[in-house]
Design a protein around this motif. Structure first.
Motif, PDB file in Angstrom:
ATOM      1  N   GLY A 125       0.395   8.546   3.038  1.00  0.00           N
ATOM      2  CA  GLY A 125       0.558   9.566   1.999  1.00  0.00           C
ATOM      3  C   GLY A 125       1.712   9.302   1.060  1.00  0.00           C
ATOM      4  O   GLY A 125       1.858   9.983   0.049  1.00  0.00           O
ATOM      5  N   GLY A 126       2.569   8.313   1.391  1.00  0.00           N
ATOM      6  CA  GLY A 126       3.672   7.967   0.489  1.00  0.00           C
ATOM      7  C   GLY A 126       4.620   9.119   0.240  1.00  0.00           C
ATOM      8  O   GLY A 126       5.048   9.363  -0.888  1.00  0.00           O
ATOM      9  N   PRO A 142       0.820  -1.214   0.000  1.00  0.00           N
ATOM     10  CA  PRO A 142       0.000   0.000   0.000  1.00  0.00           C
ATOM     11  C   PRO A 142       0.851   1.259   0.000  1.00  0.00           C
ATOM     12  O   PRO A 142       2.060   1.233   0.260  1.00  0.00           O
ATOM     13  N   VAL A 143       0.225   2.379  -0.300  1.00  0.00           N
ATOM     14  CA  VAL A 143       0.818   3.692  -0.083  1.00  0.00           C
ATOM     15  C   VAL A 143       0.569   4.028   1.382  1.00  0.00           C
ATOM     16  O   VAL A 143      -0.568   4.202   1.808  1.00  0.00           O
ATOM     17  N   ARG A 187      -4.477   2.625   0.094  1.00  0.00           N
ATOM     18  CA  ARG A 187      -3.808   3.535   1.022  1.00  0.00           C
ATOM     19  C   ARG A 187      -4.032   3.073   2.452  1.00  0.00           C
ATOM     20  O   ARG A 187      -5.116   2.602   2.794  1.00  0.00           O
ATOM     21  N   SER A 232       4.283   7.950  -3.464  1.00  0.00           N
ATOM     22  CA  SER A 232       2.950   8.171  -4.043  1.00  0.00           C
ATOM     23  C   SER A 232       3.002   8.355  -5.552  1.00  0.00           C
ATOM     24  O   SER A 232       1.978   8.216  -6.234  1.00  0.00           O
TER      25      SER A 232
END
Length: 320
Positions: free
Chosen positions: A202-203, A198-199, A260, A243
């Motif tokens: 906020g990545g 996942p990101v 996310r 992201s």
């Protein structure tokens, strides 16, 4: 020039050894054991055998090889890294970066090898020291998560030893290419295909990437400049946040977009270092590599490099 390569069967070494031959250099592989020696011999390279953690064996191997230069890329990084267990998983790599480096440098001094090049990392800069891509004089991470602290200490130890010996440290970016986590069968690519990466939060971590072929050409450039010493970032021209690159990678491998995950929830799953890796890393600047080594990446951006590797997309230039 005779070049002893420690780490010749790694993802960079497999790109470097053929390039040495095509550029008129005599590559000699330092192999840990018989299976590694057999793998190195298949490239046509001369091979000397020694466990890098055995000082006497390293000394004997350097004496046998009689190199003009030593390239140190010693690691034992697992194919799948588990952030919560990173300190445990990197114990051998940490020893290779400290003890193995010390053994190689001692043998180099004893046998008159004046040119040493060592691999380090370009993603350990302190994220609190600035937002722009980091230059080599910027500080390394002062207070990273506990899981990364031993690895960072080993990186510092390697760099301090090499710089004190008037050698050259190449801080490589996040590696992609054949055999890496970002390769067609690599752990990151597999996780993205299965929508298991996942990101996080906020990545916002910034990655500076580097293709393994470009890492090899940077070593060639450094060998061509034996007076070069100190520390040099070797990364591409296009720093990118998680992201940005994670959804792009998912698109390349025809996977569903990554979901996310809030940082607080992710911390329970992957620990503090897993979260920092996705949210706090700082990118790096490659200007010194251009000015000091005359090096420029063939893959100026991870976008074209990943597309070429994973989809066979056409490039304006071939990959040697």
């Amino acid at each position: 020039m005779r070049v002893l390569v420690a780490g010749a069967t790694g993802v960079i070494g497999r790109q470097l050894m053929p390039l040495l031959a095509t550029h008129g250099l005599h590559g000699i592989a330092l192999a840990r054991n018989a299976p590694r020696a057999a793998e190195a011999e298949r490239t046509g390279a001369q091979v000397v055998t020694a466990d890098a953690l055995d000082a006497a064996a390293v000394d004997a191997a350097v004496a046998e090889a009689e190199p003009d230069a030593i390239v140190n890329m010693l690691t034992a990084i697992p194919a799948v890294i588990k952030p919560r267990r990173m300190a445990e998983q990197f114990e051998t790599t940490d020893r290779l970066r400290t003890e193995g480096t010390a053994h190689l440098l001692a043998a180099a001094r004893r046998h008159g090898v004046r040119h040493t090049i060592a691999q380090s990392v370009a993603f350990a800069y302190d994220p609190d020291a600035g937002l722009r891509p980091a230059v080599e004089d910027d500080p390394l991470w002062r207070a990273p998560a506990a899981q990364f602290a031993p690895a960072l200490a080993a990186v510092r130890g390697l760099e301090e030893q090499v710089v004190a010996a008037n050698g050259l440290v190449l801080r490589f970016g996040h590696l992609y290419g054949p055999g890496t986590a970002f390769g067609a069968g690599g752990s990151t690519t597999r996780a993205v295909r299965k929508r298991r990466m996942p990101v996080i939060g906020g990545g916002t971590a910034t990655f500076s990437f580097l293709h393994t072929h470009d890492a090899a050409t940077a070593i060639l450039a450094a060998l061509d400049r034996p007076a070069a010493a100190g520390i040099v970032n070797v990364v591409d021209d296009d720093p990118a946040t998680v992201s940005e690159w994670l959804p792009y990678l998912a698109e390349l491998v025809e996977a569903r977009p990554p979901f996310r995950l809030p940082a607080a929830l992710a911390r329970m799953l992957v620990g503090s270092w897993g979260v920092q890796f996705h949210t706090r890393l700082r990118g790096a600047d490659n200007t010194r590599a251009a000015t000091t080594l005359g090096w420029h990446p063939r893959h100026s951006s991870w976008r074209e490099g990943l597309a070429h590797d994973l989809t066979g997309a056409h490039l304006d230039h071939p990959v040697d």
